[in-house]
Design a protein around this motif. Structure first.
Motif, mmCIF file in Angstrom:
data_model
loop_
_atom_site.group_PDB
_atom_site.id
_atom_site.type_symbol
_atom_site.label_atom_id
_atom_site.label_comp_id
_atom_site.label_asym_id
_atom_site.label_seq_id
_atom_site.Cartn_x
_atom_site.Cartn_y
_atom_site.Cartn_z
ATOM 1 N N ILE A 15 0.369 -1.166 -0.011
ATOM 2 C CA ILE A 15 -0.438 0.061 -0.182
ATOM 3 C C ILE A 15 0.749 1.788 0.032
ATOM 4 O O ILE A 15 1.771 1.319 0.436
ATOM 5 C CB ILE A 15 -0.997 -0.177 0.917
ATOM 6 C CG1 ILE A 15 -1.748 -1.188 1.182
ATOM 7 C CG2 ILE A 15 -1.833 1.217 0.756
ATOM 8 C CD1 ILE A 15 -2.508 -1.682 2.767
ATOM 9 N N LEU A 16 0.829 2.554 -1.145
ATOM 10 C CA LEU A 16 1.072 3.474 -0.706
ATOM 11 C C LEU A 16 0.020 4.348 -0.154
ATOM 12 O O LEU A 16 -0.756 4.387 -0.664
ATOM 13 C CB LEU A 16 1.425 4.499 -2.120
ATOM 14 C CG LEU A 16 2.694 5.519 -2.100
ATOM 15 C CD1 LEU A 16 3.602 5.098 -1.493
ATOM 16 C CD2 LEU A 16 2.224 5.810 -3.816
ATOM 17 N N TYR A 17 0.716 4.985 0.856
ATOM 18 C CA TYR A 17 0.112 6.175 1.492
ATOM 19 C C TYR A 17 0.405 7.993 0.864
ATOM 20 O O TYR A 17 1.552 7.379 1.355
ATOM 21 C CB TYR A 17 0.071 5.529 2.843
ATOM 22 C CG TYR A 17 -0.194 4.544 3.521
ATOM 23 C CD1 TYR A 17 -1.620 4.943 3.925
ATOM 24 C CD2 TYR A 17 -0.190 3.613 4.130
ATOM 25 C CE1 TYR A 17 -2.129 3.320 4.154
ATOM 26 C CE2 TYR A 17 0.246 2.766 4.457
ATOM 27 C CZ TYR A 17 -1.176 2.216 4.510
ATOM 28 O OH TYR A 17 -1.743 1.025 5.044
ATOM 29 N N ILE A 18 -0.411 8.065 0.774
ATOM 30 C CA ILE A 18 0.177 9.714 0.542
ATOM 31 C C ILE A 18 -0.648 10.770 1.143
ATOM 32 O O ILE A 18 -1.972 10.483 1.306
ATOM 33 C CB ILE A 18 -0.484 10.100 -1.199
ATOM 34 C CG1 ILE A 18 0.143 8.983 -2.258
ATOM 35 C CG2 ILE A 18 -0.088 11.452 -1.237
ATOM 36 C CD1 ILE A 18 0.298 9.291 -3.213
ATOM 37 N N ASN A 19 0.214 11.721 1.976
ATOM 38 C CA ASN A 19 -0.434 12.058 3.495
ATOM 39 C C ASN A 19 -0.059 13.560 3.675
ATOM 40 O O ASN A 19 0.943 14.216 2.723
ATOM 41 C CB ASN A 19 -0.077 11.767 4.768
ATOM 42 C CG ASN A 19 -0.376 9.771 4.495
ATOM 43 O OD1 ASN A 19 -1.676 9.262 4.297
ATOM 44 N ND2 ASN A 19 0.309 9.531 5.229
ATOM 45 N N LYS A 20 -1.133 14.477 3.046
ATOM 46 C CA LYS A 20 -1.246 15.882 4.251
ATOM 47 C C LYS A 20 -0.947 15.987 5.219
ATOM 48 O O LYS A 20 -0.433 17.250 6.040
ATOM 49 C CB LYS A 20 -2.833 16.465 3.385
ATOM 50 C CG LYS A 20 -2.288 16.225 1.402
ATOM 51 C CD LYS A 20 -3.630 17.431 0.787
ATOM 52 C CE LYS A 20 -3.227 18.829 1.571
ATOM 53 N NZ LYS A 20 -5.087 19.516 0.308
ATOM 54 N N CYS A 21 -1.868 15.077 6.085
ATOM 55 C CA CYS A 21 -1.920 15.131 7.178
ATOM 56 C C CYS A 21 -2.147 13.794 8.060
ATOM 57 O O CYS A 21 -2.116 12.991 7.326
ATOM 58 C CB CYS A 21 -2.798 16.072 8.151
ATOM 59 S SG CYS A 21 -4.452 15.662 7.438
ATOM 60 N N SER A 22 -1.406 13.273 9.452
ATOM 61 C CA SER A 22 -1.541 12.077 9.730
ATOM 62 C C SER A 22 -3.194 11.306 9.668
ATOM 63 O O SER A 22 -4.749 12.788 9.865
ATOM 64 C CB SER A 22 -1.248 12.231 11.202
ATOM 65 O OG SER A 22 0.113 12.522 11.571
ATOM 66 N N PRO A 23 -3.459 10.507 9.225
ATOM 67 C CA PRO A 23 -4.682 10.138 9.876
ATOM 68 C C PRO A 23 -5.557 10.231 10.856
ATOM 69 O O PRO A 23 -4.541 10.214 12.022
ATOM 70 C CB PRO A 23 -5.207 8.485 8.757
ATOM 71 C CG PRO A 23 -3.305 8.687 8.581
ATOM 72 C CD PRO A 23 -3.023 9.575 8.735
ATOM 73 N N TYR A 24 -6.851 10.438 10.828
ATOM 74 C CA TYR A 24 -7.559 10.906 12.004
ATOM 75 C C TYR A 24 -9.205 9.750 11.991
ATOM 76 O O TYR A 24 -9.436 9.975 11.566
ATOM 77 C CB TYR A 24 -7.398 12.181 13.144
ATOM 78 C CG TYR A 24 -7.661 13.359 11.940
ATOM 79 C CD1 TYR A 24 -9.732 13.721 11.545
ATOM 80 C CD2 TYR A 24 -7.121 13.422 11.267
ATOM 81 C CE1 TYR A 24 -9.788 13.911 11.315
ATOM 82 C CE2 TYR A 24 -7.984 14.554 10.217
ATOM 83 C CZ TYR A 24 -9.108 14.754 10.035
ATOM 84 O OH TYR A 24 -10.049 15.924 9.042
#
Length: 80
Positions: A15-24
């Motif tokens: 899985i590739l995660y692309i994040n602008k912030c940490s998931p919540y």
């Protein structure tokens, strides 16, 4: 929200995660295309995270990989 993109690859889950912030926990999740999950801000509906399942398999099967999102890419400034 302007934020740097952070890419993280989970080799075991592919899985590739692309994040602008940490998931919540309050984020809403929506599968926007088969195997591509967007995590949305519950107030604005803005995409804050993308999860791309079967990432290495997708890359090995195609020479072009497209995401079903529109991006406004700019250089990050020192104030971010």
């Amino acid at each position: 929200m302007d934020a740097k993109l952070i890419f993280e690859y989970d080799r075991n889950g592919d899985i590739l995660y692309i994040n602008k912030c940490s998931p919540y926990p309050e984020q809403e999740s929506e599968e926007i295309e088969y195997g591509i999950v967007a995590r949305l801000n519950p107030s604005t509906g803005e995409i804050e995270n993308l999860e791309i399942l079967f990432f290495s398999k997708r890359l090995s099967e195609k020479t072009l990989f497209e995401l079903p999102v529109i991006a406004d890419l700019r250089l990050a400034t020192a104030s971010l």
